[in-house]
Write an enzyme that holds these catalytic residues in place. Structure first.
Site, PDB file in Angstrom:
ATOM      1  N   ASN A 293       0.841  -1.206   0.000  1.00 51.41           N
ATOM      2  CA  ASN A 293       0.000   0.000   0.000  1.00 51.41           C
ATOM      3  C   ASN A 293       0.875   1.256   0.000  1.00 51.41           C
ATOM      4  OD1 ASN A 293      -3.042  -0.541   0.214  1.00 51.41           O
ATOM      5  ND2 ASN A 293      -2.139  -2.081   1.548  1.00 51.41           N
TER       6      ASN A 293
ATOM      7  N   LEU B  83      -3.166   2.185  17.797  1.00 52.09           N
ATOM      8  CA  LEU B  83      -2.804   3.482  18.381  1.00 52.09           C
ATOM      9  C   LEU B  83      -3.787   3.795  19.511  1.00 52.09           C
ATOM     10  CD1 LEU B  83      -2.144   5.403  15.045  1.00 52.09           C
ATOM     11  CD2 LEU B  83      -0.407   4.627  16.697  1.00 52.09           C
TER      12      LEU B  83
ATOM     13  N   ASN C   7      -6.766   5.122   7.540  1.00 52.57           N
ATOM     14  CA  ASN C   7      -6.356   3.715   7.546  1.00 52.57           C
ATOM     15  C   ASN C   7      -7.022   2.987   6.389  1.00 52.57           C
ATOM     16  OD1 ASN C   7      -5.286   1.198   8.725  1.00 52.57           O
ATOM     17  ND2 ASN C   7      -7.417   0.740   9.210  1.00 52.57           N
TER      18      ASN C   7
ATOM     19  N   HIS D 159      -8.519  -0.596   5.325  1.00 51.35           N
ATOM     20  CA  HIS D 159      -8.946  -1.863   5.922  1.00 51.35           C
ATOM     21  C   HIS D 159      -9.448  -2.772   4.798  1.00 51.35           C
ATOM     22  CE1 HIS D 159     -10.364  -4.643   8.952  1.00 51.35           C
ATOM     23  NE2 HIS D 159     -11.487  -4.749   8.266  1.00 51.35           N
TER      24      HIS D 159
HETATM   25  C1  GRF Z   1      -2.877  -6.104   3.803  1.00 54.98           C
HETATM   26  O1  GRF Z   1      -3.632  -7.242   4.149  1.00 54.98           O
HETATM   27  C2  GRF Z   1      -3.741  -4.897   3.842  1.00 54.98           C
HETATM   28  O2  GRF Z   1      -5.071  -5.237   3.552  1.00 54.98           O
HETATM   29  C3  GRF Z   1      -3.668  -4.446   5.255  1.00 54.98           C
HETATM   30  O3  GRF Z   1      -2.346  -4.782   5.683  1.00 54.98           O
HETATM   31  C4  GRF Z   1      -1.859  -5.885   4.904  1.00 54.98           C
HETATM   32  C5  GRF Z   1      -0.471  -5.661   4.367  1.00 54.98           C
HETATM   33  O4  GRF Z   1      -0.466  -4.534   3.586  1.00 54.98           O
HETATM   34  N1  GRF Z   1      -3.942  -3.038   5.325  1.00 54.98           N
HETATM   35  P1  GRF Z   1       0.925  -3.944   2.955  1.00 54.98           P
HETATM   36  O5  GRF Z   1       1.308  -4.848   1.814  1.00 54.98           O
HETATM   37  O6  GRF Z   1       1.975  -3.971   4.048  1.00 54.98           O
HETATM   38  O7  GRF Z   1       0.578  -2.574   2.492  1.00 54.98           O
END
Ligand code: GRF
Length: 194
Positions: free
Chosen positions: A15, A86, A100, A102
């Site tokens: 992300n 947090l 965030n 989700h």
């Molecule tokens: C993913 O499952 C995402 O849905 C959640 O955290 C996990 C890892 O995300 N938010 P990333 O690849 O570290 O961004």
């Protein structure tokens, strides 16, 4: 002046990468990622920050995070795969300034215990035909803040939690997080310039 973003991570950082790629592609014109904070020293997200030339740090306590956020004059905190919760004290300091991502369509499959693969396991065992991702403001209730953007994704026959997670990340998370970041950055920038 651009909105200054800190991204909090704990894992692979896909992300975070979507945000970096969006900035490079001109899809995040109102903000710049100036800091990546990881709760773990072994998070691959830190490699992604380094390759993108973004300052990073590993913080084990909220006090450490707070000190860095203040020092770097951060305007918007983005939780992207961040696995620590947090405290209410911390979130109360930044109303409408923490968002965030989700991996479900809140209010489904969210709250305590629903993170990472567990979310997709729950969706599959419930038998939903559609799931997706949500970007929301962060407050003292886990996954309880105001919803900013959502995107739906089909559950396909034979899906495993892993195949479903990949589809939700690719088709939803990596699309709506940059979009939500730009919406929030533009709003903060406008408020500042008003
Ligand atoms: C993913 O499952 C995402 O849905 C959640 O955290 C996990 C890892 O995300 N938010 P990333 O690849 O570290 O961004």
């Amino acid at each position: 002046m651009l909105t200054r973003i800190a991204v909090l991570v704990s894992g692979g950082g896909t992300n975070l990468q979507a945000l970096i790629d969006a900035r490079r592609a001109g899809a995040l014109p109102s903000g710049e990622i100036v800091l990546v904070i990881s709760s773990r020293a072994d998070a691959y997200a830190l490699e992604r920050a380094k390759s993108a030339g973004i300052e990073s740090a590993v913080c084990k306590t909220e006090d450490e995070i707070l000190a860095l956020i203040t020092e770097k004059k951060i305007d918007l905190i983005i939780l992207a795969g961040y696995m620590s919760i947090l405290s209410a004290d911390f979130t109360a300091r930044f109303p409408q300034r923490i968002i965030n991502i989700h991996p479900s369509l809140i209010p489904a499959f969210c709250g305590k215990g629903y993170y990472g693969l567990h979310v997709h396991e729950a969706a599959l065992s419930y038998g939903v035909k559609v799931t997706g991702a949500t970007v929301h403001y962060v407050n003292e209730i886990p996954d309880g803040g105001k919803i900013i953007l959502q995107k739906a994704v089909d559950v396909e026959p034979g899906d495993t939690p892993e195949t479903l997670q990949q589809r939700v990340m690719r088709q939803a998370e990596w699309v709506i997080l940059p979009r939500a970041a730009e919406l929030c950055c533009a709003k903060i920038k406008k408020e500042r310039e008003a």
